[in-house]
Design an enzyme around this catalytic site. Structure first.
Site, PDB file in Angstrom:
ATOM      1  N   LEU A  10       0.849  -1.190   0.000  1.00 18.28           N
ATOM      2  CA  LEU A  10       0.000   0.000   0.000  1.00 18.28           C
ATOM      3  C   LEU A  10       0.885   1.241   0.000  1.00 18.28           C
ATOM      4  O   LEU A  10       1.631   1.487   0.946  1.00 18.28           O
ATOM      5  CB  LEU A  10      -0.917  -0.018   1.218  1.00 18.28           C
ATOM      6  N   ALA A  11       0.792   2.008  -1.078  1.00 18.61           N
ATOM      7  CA  ALA A  11       1.669   3.174  -1.261  1.00 18.61           C
ATOM      8  C   ALA A  11       0.891   4.355  -1.806  1.00 18.61           C
ATOM      9  O   ALA A  11       1.399   5.147  -2.605  1.00 18.61           O
ATOM     10  CB  ALA A  11       2.804   2.811  -2.214  1.00 18.61           C
ATOM     11  N   ALA A  12      -0.359   4.490  -1.361  1.00 22.58           N
ATOM     12  CA  ALA A  12      -1.233   5.532  -1.922  1.00 22.58           C
ATOM     13  C   ALA A  12      -1.358   6.757  -1.043  1.00 22.58           C
ATOM     14  O   ALA A  12      -1.929   7.763  -1.473  1.00 22.58           O
ATOM     15  CB  ALA A  12      -2.623   4.947  -2.176  1.00 22.58           C
ATOM     16  N   GLY A  13      -0.852   6.706   0.176  1.00 22.67           N
ATOM     17  CA  GLY A  13      -1.063   7.803   1.116  1.00 22.67           C
ATOM     18  C   GLY A  13      -0.378   9.099   0.722  1.00 22.67           C
ATOM     19  O   GLY A  13       0.679   9.094   0.077  1.00 22.67           O
ATOM     20  N   ARG A  17       2.073  14.775   6.784  1.00 21.18           N
ATOM     21  CA  ARG A  17       2.908  15.142   7.935  1.00 21.18           C
ATOM     22  C   ARG A  17       4.392  15.210   7.571  1.00 21.18           C
ATOM     23  O   ARG A  17       5.191  15.763   8.333  1.00 21.18           O
ATOM     24  CB  ARG A  17       2.677  14.143   9.070  1.00 21.18           C
ATOM     25  N   ASP A 107       5.585   2.485   3.675  1.00 17.33           N
ATOM     26  CA  ASP A 107       6.325   3.370   4.584  1.00 17.33           C
ATOM     27  C   ASP A 107       6.887   2.628   5.787  1.00 17.33           C
ATOM     28  O   ASP A 107       7.133   3.219   6.840  1.00 17.33           O
ATOM     29  CB  ASP A 107       5.433   4.537   5.046  1.00 17.33           C
ATOM     30  N   TYR A 351      43.678  16.014  -9.020  1.00 22.36           N
ATOM     31  CA  TYR A 351      42.411  15.658  -9.655  1.00 22.36           C
ATOM     32  C   TYR A 351      42.679  14.778 -10.863  1.00 22.36           C
ATOM     33  O   TYR A 351      43.409  15.174 -11.784  1.00 22.36           O
ATOM     34  CB  TYR A 351      41.649  16.911 -10.098  1.00 22.36           C
ATOM     35  N   SER A 390      55.099  17.152  -9.741  1.00 25.04           N
ATOM     36  CA  SER A 390      54.110  17.948  -9.016  1.00 25.04           C
ATOM     37  C   SER A 390      53.689  19.183  -9.802  1.00 25.04           C
ATOM     38  O   SER A 390      54.450  19.742 -10.594  1.00 25.04           O
ATOM     39  CB  SER A 390      54.677  18.381  -7.663  1.00 25.04           C
ATOM     40  N   ARG A 425      57.019  24.348 -19.773  1.00 23.19           N
ATOM     41  CA  ARG A 425      57.007  25.516 -18.885  1.00 23.19           C
ATOM     42  C   ARG A 425      57.981  26.553 -19.424  1.00 23.19           C
ATOM     43  O   ARG A 425      58.899  26.248 -20.195  1.00 23.19           O
ATOM     44  CB  ARG A 425      57.401  25.107 -17.457  1.00 23.19           C
TER      45      ARG A 425
END
Length: 450
Positions: A10-13, A17, A107, A351, A390, A425
């Site tokens: 049952l999953a209709a509610g 709240r 639930d 990364y 590095s 570089r």
């Protein structure tokens, strides 16, 4: 011969709240919608058919759960007229003639296969209806299970119970198991002569008794029938699920020094012999092989970690990360869609995105793969045994060959051949005495300003 089983969920509610636009049963526990925990439990308990009764947010529930449970069937409760009315929506499935029919709630994400198995065992042992009960610390507000001579004779709502009945600590958990041959008839006999004018499935117990059927109650742990109605209760369920899973892993040989600080997902797989330090978060899709060490404050999702690898501290492994045996991904390293082969090291401040790193390669601190040009992602390949100095930037698409070197501080925009040294570089130039003259000039200018 194995008994056939249908589970109706049952999953209709509306779940008002929860105060959330998301349908209640789609709120996650351990990263999985709570209703999917229930369907998974039903499958584990031997249910070969699932009938999901939807109502509020029906389209979202169908879409989400349909992707997870491809064989589930959906039925709509058009009006909220009580639990028996909701079960009746699945009558076409009930009439297919299953031996057992379980009725669960979307639930109650902490229900276990053991509890459902016990309910089914009751049916196999001759009961026509088995009601799952529990003993809460405070039974106020719960329906009481009234038994005589080992039989359940009635389920009495708290407001309708006598003082003697309210003294009973055995309460209705809501979950029921029916002999499939009787369920349709019981549903047809349930009326709505009550204050709310609704059709209550709990009335089935008394009707079954009046028809001479056998009705029994079994006891389940309180946690198994915990229903979620508020965000606070959702957090409680999360804490219970996490504690269960941590304990299961530790009993299986995983070391956790501070287990209460480790958060797992519903599908996290950690092999015996793994050590998990404090404050580690596992998102969906993580597997960790034996002997690996996950150091503190690491964040991992969608990653496969090889045997004897070391991760962190403060590492972030994003989806698509594949780490071979004895790899090292150190502090403040982020990986995404990266395959790092056996023995390779990415130690710190780096990364690696959309990259392949060969066996035994060493990636220096501060190295990044520049994988995105604003429109498309591009791949970086680093060969076995390569050494990247590095603070280097590898501008994809680019390949650093096996056993090649990249000079520290380089921006690599072209392929570096195998066994070559790549340097990208500006040449350093020293101007003797210029620093002293520059300081004097700056001091004079500062004095002039006052």
């Amino acid at each position: 011969m194995a008994r056939s089983c249908l589970t109706i969920i049952l999953a209709a509610g509306a779940g008002t709240r929860m105060k959330s636009a998301l349908p209640k049963v789609l709120h996650p526990v351990a990263g999985l919608p709570m209703v999917a925990h229930v369907t998974g439990c039903a499958r584990a308990a031997g249910s070969e058919a699932l009938a999901i009764v939807v109502g509020h947010g029906a389209d979202a529930v169908r879409e989400t759960l349909g992707a997870l449970e491809g064989q589930a069937r959906f039925f709509t409760q058009h009006e909220q007229l009580g639990t028996a009315n909701a079960v009746s929506a699945a009558l076409p499935a009930i009439e297919e003639g299953f031996d057992d029919v379980l009725v669960l709630f979307g639930d109650t994400p902490l229900v276990t296969p053991d509890t459902l198995g016990a309910a089914r065992a009751g049916l196999a042992d001759g009961a026509d209806l088995v009601v799952v009960g529990f003993r809460p610390a405070d039974p106020h507000g719960y329906g009481r299970l009234i038994e005589e001579d080992g039989q359940l004779v009635a389920i009495r709502e708290h407001k309708d119970a006598t003082d003697e009945e309210r003294a009973i600590g055995f309460c209705n958990g809501g979950l029921m198991a029916f002999a499939g041959a009787h369920l349709a008839g019981l549903l047809d006999a349930i009326g709505n002569d009550n204050a709310k004018g609704e059709f209550y499935l709990t009335d089935a117990a008394q009707i079954a008794r009046e028809r001479g059927l056998t009705v029994r109650a079994i006891e389940a742990p309180v946690e198994d029938v915990l229903g979620i109605n508020t965000m606070a209760e959702l957090a409680e369920a999360e804490a219970i699920w996490q504690a269960r899973r941590r304990r299961e892993l530790m009993l299986g040989g995983v070391t956790m020094a501070a287990p209460e600080t480790v958060f797992l997902s519903h599908d996290t797989q950690i092999a015996p012999g793994v050590t998990v330090e404090p404050n580690v978060w596992f998102g969906p899709g993580v597997t960790v092989a034996s002997g690996a060490r996950i150091r503190a404050f690491s964040h991992i999702e969608g990653a496969r970690i090889g045997a004897d690898a070391e991760i962190g501290p403060f590492a972030r492994l994003r989806p698509g990360t594949r780490l071979g045996a004895k790899t090292k991904v150190g502090n403040f390293v982020e990986t995404k869609n990266a395959e790092i082969a056996e023995g390779a090291k990415v130690n710190h401040l780096t990364y690696m995105g959309d990259a392949t790193v060969g066996a035994g390669a060493n990636i220096g601190a501060g190295t990044i793969t520049c994988n995105y040009d604003g429109f498309s992602k591009h791949h970086t390949t680093i060969g076995a045994g390569a050494f990247v100095g590095s603070n280097s930037s590898l501008v994809a698409p680019v390949t650093v060959g096996a056993n090649a070197y990249v000079g520290s501080g380089s921006v690599i925009t072209e392929n570096v051949p195998e066994d070559a040294l790549g340097i990208g570089r500006a040449r350093q130039v020293n101007k003797d005495g210029l620093a002293a003259r520059l300081r004097a000039k700056l001091a004079k200018a500062k004095a002039a300003k006052g």
